[in-house]
Design an enzyme around this catalytic site. Structure first.
Site, PDB file in Angstrom:
ATOM      1  N   SER A 119       0.820  -1.217   0.000  1.00  0.00           N
ATOM      2  CA  SER A 119       0.000   0.000   0.000  1.00  0.00           C
ATOM      3  C   SER A 119       0.848   1.258   0.000  1.00  0.00           C
ATOM      4  O   SER A 119       0.341   2.345  -0.268  1.00  0.00           O
ATOM      5  CB  SER A 119      -0.860   0.041   1.264  1.00  0.00           C
ATOM      6  OG  SER A 119      -1.737  -1.043   1.297  1.00  0.00           O
ATOM      7  N   HIS A 140      -0.846  -2.574  -7.262  1.00  0.00           N
ATOM      8  CA  HIS A 140      -1.624  -2.230  -6.074  1.00  0.00           C
ATOM      9  C   HIS A 140      -3.121  -2.316  -6.361  1.00  0.00           C
ATOM     10  O   HIS A 140      -3.717  -1.414  -6.959  1.00  0.00           O
ATOM     11  CB  HIS A 140      -1.227  -0.816  -5.606  1.00  0.00           C
ATOM     12  CG  HIS A 140      -1.900  -0.387  -4.345  1.00  0.00           C
ATOM     13  ND1 HIS A 140      -2.291   0.909  -4.100  1.00  0.00           N
ATOM     14  CD2 HIS A 140      -2.270  -1.096  -3.245  1.00  0.00           C
ATOM     15  CE1 HIS A 140      -2.857   0.982  -2.907  1.00  0.00           C
ATOM     16  NE2 HIS A 140      -2.864  -0.224  -2.379  1.00  0.00           N
ATOM     17  N   GLU A 152      -3.236   0.374  -9.276  1.00  0.00           N
ATOM     18  CA  GLU A 152      -2.100   1.274  -9.486  1.00  0.00           C
ATOM     19  C   GLU A 152      -0.916   0.400  -9.907  1.00  0.00           C
ATOM     20  O   GLU A 152      -0.571  -0.550  -9.202  1.00  0.00           O
ATOM     21  CB  GLU A 152      -1.734   2.017  -8.197  1.00  0.00           C
ATOM     22  CG  GLU A 152      -2.718   3.104  -7.797  1.00  0.00           C
ATOM     23  CD  GLU A 152      -2.236   3.886  -6.564  1.00  0.00           C
ATOM     24  OE1 GLU A 152      -2.179   5.112  -6.639  1.00  0.00           O
ATOM     25  OE2 GLU A 152      -1.924   3.264  -5.532  1.00  0.00           O
ATOM     26  N   ASN A 190      -3.128   5.967  -1.548  1.00  0.00           N
ATOM     27  CA  ASN A 190      -3.022   6.089  -0.083  1.00  0.00           C
ATOM     28  C   ASN A 190      -2.376   7.391   0.379  1.00  0.00           C
ATOM     29  O   ASN A 190      -2.494   7.757   1.548  1.00  0.00           O
ATOM     30  CB  ASN A 190      -2.302   4.870   0.486  1.00  0.00           C
ATOM     31  CG  ASN A 190      -3.223   3.664   0.451  1.00  0.00           C
ATOM     32  OD1 ASN A 190      -4.426   3.788   0.688  1.00  0.00           O
ATOM     33  ND2 ASN A 190      -2.688   2.508   0.108  1.00  0.00           N
TER      34      ASN A 190
END
Ligand code: NAD
Length: 283
Positions: A119, A140, A152, A190
């Site tokens: 993450s 991701h 991602e 994130n």
């Protein structure tokens, strides 16, 4: 390279979800975790997720059975020797990931791509522990993996363009939309999401409103499908804290300071849905 087989390390909520979408797309998958109990939980969660999809008529029973049959589970990383790509989805801890990547590098075939679902942790540093840094990349996925479209795709400084293109194509094969993101703490998802969740925790910590009221503000006021505290519980509070620590340690900026209540909840073992208790109760 066209990727036709996948290994997944970590059979938690993300690893199980990644194995499920890969198998549903017809890829044979080897799912690896530390012990049989974790693998059993992973398989059970895949099985019940597929059953829900059958009930909602998103896939047929035959396709669900075929997907389940494509997933082989093992506690031995040697089982990953022949796959085209491994997606690592173990706990959000750099030391754990470094160890896993060193052992994958030793066991996987030379042309295999090693991807991480981290993450927030530097893909460049993870790549550097292997002898094949050009074949290491971030992939991701979002939670829950079978529902969420975004992936991602994060290039380490060392990642080769051909590897990036193969992983982009794989994401599309899995029915996802890949977005090209640079390697930086928390990437894009994130970097934006976690400070927002952390701020919601500060609102609770400072007694501005109850957990229910904070989530209602964001759901009804900002049209978020889920409130930030319920979302933090879904992600896992241990994972949230690890991500905040990566942001805080990397940028050295106090705006990323983890909320003390989050630290305390993790210390208490209240990790959200996975332990039955977080900001809300799931018993
Ligand atoms: P989880 O706690 O549900 O599962 C982690 C799994 O990894 C466990 O089954 C554990 O036994 C296993 N594991 C730990 N060390 C291992 C090792 N050395 N070898 C093999 N397996 C090992 O965690 P999760 O929520 O599935 O998160 C996994 C990864 O995905 C983390 O890097 C996390 O940051 C990332 N991620 C999580 C979310 C989310 O919403 N939870 C979203 C995107 C990415």
């Amino acid at each position: 390279m066209t990727i036709t087989t996948m290994g997944v390390v970590g059979a938690g909520q993300m690893g199980a979800g990644i194995a499920q979408v890969a198998a549903t797309a017809g890829l044979p998958v080897v799912l690896c975790d530390l012990n049989e109990a974790a693998l059993e939980r992973g398989r059970a969660s895949i099985s019940s997720s597929l059953s829900r999809m059958v009930k909602k008529e998103k896939i047929s029973q035959t396709d669900a059975d075929a997907a389940l049959a494509l997933i082989r589970v093992t506690t031995d990383t040697a089982g990953l020797a022949d796959v085209d790509i491994v997606v690592e989805a173990a706990s959000e801890d750099e030391a754990i990931k470094a160890k896993i990547f060193a052992s994958l590098d030793a066991v996987c075939k030379p042309e295999a791509i090693l991807a991480t679902n981290t993450s927030s942790i530097s893909i460049t540093r993870i790549a550097a522990v292997t002898q094949r840094p050009g074949q290491v990349i971030g992939m991701h996925f979002m939670n829950p993996v079978p529902m969420m479209q975004l992936v991602e795709v994060i290039r380490a400084l060392q990642t080769e363009d051909t590897v990036f293109r193969s992983v982009q194509a794989l994401a599309e094969t899995l029915g996802k939309v890949p977005v090209d993101v640079k390697d930086a703490p928390g990437f894009v998802a994130n970097r934006i999401l976690l400070p927002m969740l952390n701020e919601a925790m500060f609102c609770l910590h400072e007694g501005l409103a109850s957990a229910e009221e904070i989530d209602t503000v964001m759901q009804l006021g900002m049209s978020h499908p889920m409130g930030p505290l319920a979302l933090a519980d879904l992600i896992g509070l241990d994972t949230c804290l690890s991500i905040m620590n990566v942001l805080y340690d990397s940028f050295k900026d106090s705006k990323y300071r983890p909320c003390p209540l989050l630290v305390q909840m993790v210390d208490a073992g209240y990790l959200g849905r996975k332990t039955g208790r977080g900001f809300f109760s799931y018993e």
